[in-house]
Design a protein around this motif. Structure first.
Motif, PDB file in Angstrom:
ATOM      1  N   THR A  22       0.834  -1.206   0.000  1.00  0.00           N
ATOM      2  CA  THR A  22       0.000   0.000   0.000  1.00  0.00           C
ATOM      3  C   THR A  22       0.869   1.257   0.000  1.00  0.00           C
ATOM      4  O   THR A  22       0.635   2.194  -0.769  1.00  0.00           O
ATOM      5  N   ALA A  26       1.164   3.731  -3.147  1.00  0.00           N
ATOM      6  CA  ALA A  26       0.678   5.083  -2.905  1.00  0.00           C
ATOM      7  C   ALA A  26       1.759   6.120  -3.221  1.00  0.00           C
ATOM      8  O   ALA A  26       1.485   7.163  -3.817  1.00  0.00           O
ATOM      9  N   ALA A  47      -2.489   8.956  -4.525  1.00  0.00           N
ATOM     10  CA  ALA A  47      -1.931   7.960  -3.614  1.00  0.00           C
ATOM     11  C   ALA A  47      -2.985   6.943  -3.197  1.00  0.00           C
ATOM     12  O   ALA A  47      -2.724   5.736  -3.163  1.00  0.00           O
ATOM     13  N   LEU A  48      -4.191   7.412  -2.886  1.00  0.00           N
ATOM     14  CA  LEU A  48      -5.247   6.514  -2.423  1.00  0.00           C
ATOM     15  C   LEU A  48      -5.694   5.548  -3.518  1.00  0.00           C
ATOM     16  O   LEU A  48      -5.784   4.338  -3.292  1.00  0.00           O
ATOM     17  N   THR A  50      -4.127   4.635  -6.174  1.00  0.00           N
ATOM     18  CA  THR A  50      -3.050   3.729  -6.581  1.00  0.00           C
ATOM     19  C   THR A  50      -2.786   2.689  -5.503  1.00  0.00           C
ATOM     20  O   THR A  50      -2.625   1.498  -5.791  1.00  0.00           O
ATOM     21  N   GLY A  51      -2.737   3.133  -4.247  1.00  0.00           N
ATOM     22  CA  GLY A  51      -2.449   2.208  -3.151  1.00  0.00           C
ATOM     23  C   GLY A  51      -3.582   1.254  -2.843  1.00  0.00           C
ATOM     24  O   GLY A  51      -3.343   0.126  -2.410  1.00  0.00           O
ATOM     25  N   TRP A  68      -9.897  -1.118   2.954  1.00  0.00           N
ATOM     26  CA  TRP A  68      -9.605   0.200   3.525  1.00  0.00           C
ATOM     27  C   TRP A  68     -10.852   0.914   4.013  1.00  0.00           C
ATOM     28  O   TRP A  68     -10.750   1.960   4.666  1.00  0.00           O
ATOM     29  N   CYS A  78      -1.664   5.622   2.897  1.00  0.00           N
ATOM     30  CA  CYS A  78      -1.659   6.324   1.607  1.00  0.00           C
ATOM     31  C   CYS A  78      -1.436   7.822   1.793  1.00  0.00           C
ATOM     32  O   CYS A  78      -0.684   8.458   1.039  1.00  0.00           O
ATOM     33  N   ALA A  82       1.700  10.151   0.472  1.00  0.00           N
ATOM     34  CA  ALA A  82       1.493  11.364  -0.330  1.00  0.00           C
ATOM     35  C   ALA A  82       2.207  12.551   0.300  1.00  0.00           C
ATOM     36  O   ALA A  82       2.872  13.339  -0.395  1.00  0.00           O
ATOM     37  N   GLY A 138      -3.821  -1.156  -9.460  1.00  0.00           N
ATOM     38  CA  GLY A 138      -3.476   0.172  -8.938  1.00  0.00           C
ATOM     39  C   GLY A 138      -2.583   0.945  -9.881  1.00  0.00           C
ATOM     40  O   GLY A 138      -2.790   2.144 -10.120  1.00  0.00           O
ATOM     41  N   ARG A 142      -3.359   4.491 -11.858  1.00  0.00           N
ATOM     42  CA  ARG A 142      -2.425   5.624 -11.751  1.00  0.00           C
ATOM     43  C   ARG A 142      -2.032   6.163 -13.123  1.00  0.00           C
ATOM     44  O   ARG A 142      -2.071   7.374 -13.369  1.00  0.00           O
TER      45      ARG A 142
END
Length: 211
Positions: A22, A26, A47-48, A50-51, A68, A78, A82, A138, A142
């Motif tokens: 994660t 992220a 970040a969120l 992707t993670g 999550w 995440c 970031a 993820g 991104r």
């Protein structure tokens, strides 16, 4: 392997792998935002998604509560990733930092995703596929958000490395190996293949239409 493999307790090693995956995924999302010179809020969003993107798709497919949503720790991880990328000088990150972070996350998530699918009674063959989904989705999200060519379209091995990590983990569990050791071996193998692909440009032969 005709029947599901019971993995009742994922254990602390795989939970740690999940958090590592994660964080690094992220961070790779935040780095993509940094290349576009976006705002801190957008860093956090990149970040969120992707993670947590791959794990979210996996959980929806296997009928599990989205990880999550029921546990805030991954989302917090995440946000920390970031913020870390936001406050550090850009010169600290090499041109290929995103690729290397992605490689770590790919291997960790592929193994964890396969293990979680097994723990929900998913057939081993499909569980390995869920590991690939966890490791790859993820990065795909991104790249789409950043307007970059998808990492899947690059010539060097990517999905293959995730397949190695997830598939090897399932095989080792099927052979009776202890879960922590199986997770460690499979993660290292997946990362090593992806690292070799990054460093040496290893790739599978492309499709060639017949004449």
């Amino acid at each position: 392997m005709a029947a599901p493999l019971p993995v009742p307790d994922i254990g602390i090693v795989l939970e740690a792998l999940s958090l590592v995956g994660t964080f690094v995924f992220a961070a790779s999302g935040a780095l993509a935002a940094a290349r576009l010179r976006l705002t801190l809020i957008t860093f956090a969003f990149f970040a969120l998604v992707t993670g947590a993107g791959g794990g979210t798709v996996r959980d929806l497919l296997i009928g599990a509560p989205v990880f999550w949503v029921i546990d805030p720790v991954p989302a917090m991880v995440c946000m920390i990733a970031a913020l870390l990328v936001w406050i550090t000088p850009q010169k600290w990150w090499s041109a290929r930092a995103l690729d290397w972070l992605d490689a770590v996350g790919l291997a960790a998530f592929a193994v964890f995703g396969a293990a979680k699918a097994l723990s929900f009674g998913i057939h081993p063959f499909v569980a390995a596929m869920m590991g690939v989904v966890t490791g790859c989705v993820g990065g795909i999200i991104r790249d789409l958000l950043a307007g970059e060519p998808s990492i899947l379209l690059r010539p060097e091995l990517y999905v293959t490395a995730a397949t190695l990590a997830a598939g090897l983990f399932v095989l080792l569990i099927w052979a009776g190996m202890a879960l922590p050791l199986a997770a460690a071996i499979a993660s290292v193998a997946g990362f090593a293949l992806r690292a070799a692909a990054i460093a040496r440009g290893l790739a599978l032969p492309p499709y060639r239409a017949g004449s």
